[in-house]
Design a protein around this motif. Sequence first.
Motif, short mmCIF file in Angstrom:
data_model
loop_
_atom_site.label_atom_id
_atom_site.label_comp_id
_atom_site.label_asym_id
_atom_site.label_seq_id
_atom_site.Cartn_x
_atom_site.Cartn_y
_atom_site.Cartn_z
N ILE A 284 2.49 -6.35 3.68
CA ILE A 284 2.62 -5.71 2.13
C ILE A 284 3.67 -5.07 2.04
O ILE A 284 4.26 -4.10 2.59
CB ILE A 284 1.26 -4.76 2.34
N PRO A 285 4.29 -5.09 0.50
CA PRO A 285 5.25 -4.49 -0.01
C PRO A 285 4.54 -3.59 -1.06
O PRO A 285 3.60 -3.89 -1.66
CB PRO A 285 5.79 -5.52 -0.97
N MET A 286 4.91 -2.27 -0.94
CA MET A 286 4.75 -1.25 -1.74
C MET A 286 5.93 -0.38 -2.25
O MET A 286 6.33 0.28 -1.60
CB MET A 286 3.65 -0.43 -0.99
N ASP A 287 6.08 -0.97 -3.72
CA ASP A 287 7.31 -0.40 -4.03
C ASP A 287 8.54 -0.68 -3.29
O ASP A 287 8.82 -1.82 -2.86
CB ASP A 287 7.17 1.18 -4.64
N GLU A 288 9.29 0.33 -2.76
CA GLU A 288 10.52 -0.05 -2.15
C GLU A 288 9.97 -0.07 -0.62
O GLU A 288 10.92 -0.37 0.23
CB GLU A 288 11.27 1.41 -2.13
N PRO B 90 10.14 -2.12 8.30
CA PRO B 90 11.62 -2.10 8.55
C PRO B 90 12.28 -1.36 7.61
O PRO B 90 13.48 -1.08 7.97
CB PRO B 90 11.74 -3.79 8.18
N TYR B 91 11.86 -0.86 6.30
CA TYR B 91 12.54 -0.11 5.54
C TYR B 91 11.23 0.37 4.69
O TYR B 91 10.29 -0.02 4.43
CB TYR B 91 13.48 -0.98 4.53
N GLY B 92 12.16 1.36 3.65
CA GLY B 92 11.24 2.24 2.82
C GLY B 92 11.67 3.70 2.83
O GLY B 92 12.29 4.13 3.77
N ALA B 93 11.44 4.29 1.79
CA ALA B 93 11.75 5.83 1.73
C ALA B 93 10.62 6.81 1.46
O ALA B 93 10.67 7.83 2.12
CB ALA B 93 12.85 6.04 0.33
N ALA C 182 6.85 8.45 2.14
CA ALA C 182 5.84 8.22 3.28
C ALA C 182 4.54 7.62 2.62
O ALA C 182 3.94 6.93 3.51
CB ALA C 182 5.80 9.44 3.85
N HIS C 183 4.38 8.18 1.70
CA HIS C 183 2.89 7.73 1.00
C HIS C 183 2.92 6.23 0.98
O HIS C 183 2.02 5.55 1.26
CB HIS C 183 3.02 8.43 -0.43
N HIS C 184 4.09 5.61 0.48
CA HIS C 184 4.14 3.84 0.38
C HIS C 184 4.06 3.43 1.51
O HIS C 184 3.17 2.16 1.73
CB HIS C 184 5.42 3.50 -0.46
N LYS C 185 4.79 4.06 2.28
CA LYS C 185 4.65 3.43 3.92
C LYS C 185 3.59 3.27 4.59
O LYS C 185 3.07 2.33 5.09
CB LYS C 185 5.95 4.05 4.61
N ILE C 186 2.88 4.27 4.70
CA ILE C 186 1.64 4.79 5.30
C ILE C 186 0.61 3.79 4.64
O ILE C 186 -0.17 3.16 5.12
CB ILE C 186 1.01 6.09 5.34
N GLU C 187 0.65 3.82 3.18
CA GLU C 187 -0.48 2.91 2.52
C GLU C 187 -0.35 1.50 2.65
O GLU C 187 -1.40 0.64 2.79
CB GLU C 187 -0.43 3.35 1.03
N ALA C 188 0.85 0.97 2.87
CA ALA C 188 1.33 -0.39 3.01
C ALA C 188 0.57 -1.12 4.40
O ALA C 188 0.32 -1.75 4.74
CB ALA C 188 2.82 -0.53 2.78
N ILE C 189 0.91 0.23 5.49
CA ILE C 189 0.47 -0.19 6.65
C ILE C 189 -1.16 -0.37 6.67
O ILE C 189 -1.58 -1.43 7.28
CB ILE C 189 0.82 1.12 7.56
N LYS D 295 -3.32 -1.19 4.46
CA LYS D 295 -3.49 -2.20 3.64
C LYS D 295 -3.18 -3.69 4.46
O LYS D 295 -4.16 -4.50 4.53
CB LYS D 295 -2.77 -2.38 2.23
N ALA D 296 -2.11 -3.62 4.99
CA ALA D 296 -1.82 -4.63 5.97
C ALA D 296 -2.41 -4.89 7.10
O ALA D 296 -2.82 -6.07 7.40
CB ALA D 296 0.07 -4.47 6.43
N VAL D 297 -2.91 -3.92 7.58
CA VAL D 297 -3.56 -3.88 9.01
C VAL D 297 -5.17 -4.65 8.37
O VAL D 297 -5.66 -5.34 9.00
CB VAL D 297 -3.87 -2.62 9.65
N ALA D 298 -5.54 -3.92 7.29
CA ALA D 298 -6.91 -4.52 6.59
C ALA D 298 -6.94 -6.03 6.40
O ALA D 298 -7.86 -6.70 6.81
CB ALA D 298 -7.19 -3.72 5.45
N HIS D 299 -5.94 -6.50 5.81
CA HIS D 299 -5.62 -7.75 5.56
C HIS D 299 -5.67 -8.91 6.71
O HIS D 299 -6.13 -9.90 7.01
CB HIS D 299 -4.67 -8.16 4.60
N ALA D 300 -4.78 -8.19 7.61
CA ALA D 300 -4.68 -9.11 9.08
C ALA D 300 -6.01 -9.10 9.63
O ALA D 300 -6.54 -10.11 10.13
CB ALA D 300 -3.63 -8.51 9.79
N LEU D 301 -6.76 -7.98 9.58
CA LEU D 301 -8.22 -8.04 10.13
C LEU D 301 -9.15 -8.91 9.54
O LEU D 301 -9.83 -9.50 10.10
CB LEU D 301 -8.65 -6.54 10.39
#
Length: 192
Positions: A95-99, A153-156, A158-165, A167-173
């Motif tokens: 999941i990409p979330m902005d940066e 692997p990258y991002g600045a 924290a909100h974007h990084k955690i939300e991407a995590i 969502k990505a776990v949800a889609h993988a599940l």
Amino acid sequence: MRTSSVQRNTKETKINVELNLDGGEVEIKTGIGFFDHMLVAFGVHGGFGLKIEVDGDLDVDTHHTVEDTGIVLGTAFKQALEDMSGIERYGSFSIPMDESLAQVSLDISNRPFLVFNADFAQEKCGVYETCVTEEFWRAFAMNSGITLHINVPYGANAHHKIEAIFKAVAHALKIAVRQNENGCVLSTKGVL
């Protein structure tokens, strides 16, 4: 129906979780606004029916509430999956979330493990302490019996990084719990 209902009461938290792997309403009340936002995203993006109600010792910090919710949600997944037969078992999603980018791969294997590679420059999102993100996913993995690899692997932000995590776990599940064609256990051993 692939459903479960789990309650856990300790001196630190009181938690109720209702889970339906095949859909339904999403209602979250943990007392932590950002965490509610993440769990709503998790339920919606996974296509799960999910109701979570938590009364935690937020006067201390967010750690017990977040970690214990991971314990109960993981337990609910394990119960809803029963013997883990008839599912695709594996799932991967990015999941990409902005940066920011979150990459997740998982195996519903009955062999719990967590690999977590993510750093957060900001210590908090609202009152939510970003360091508890890893604790949540560790508790979830250990109690669900899932091997879970999370990489950011990258991002600045924290909100974007955690939300991407989340969502990505949800889609993988969502991919991994999908019912397979023959209803068998996807393992050369015949059991998980």
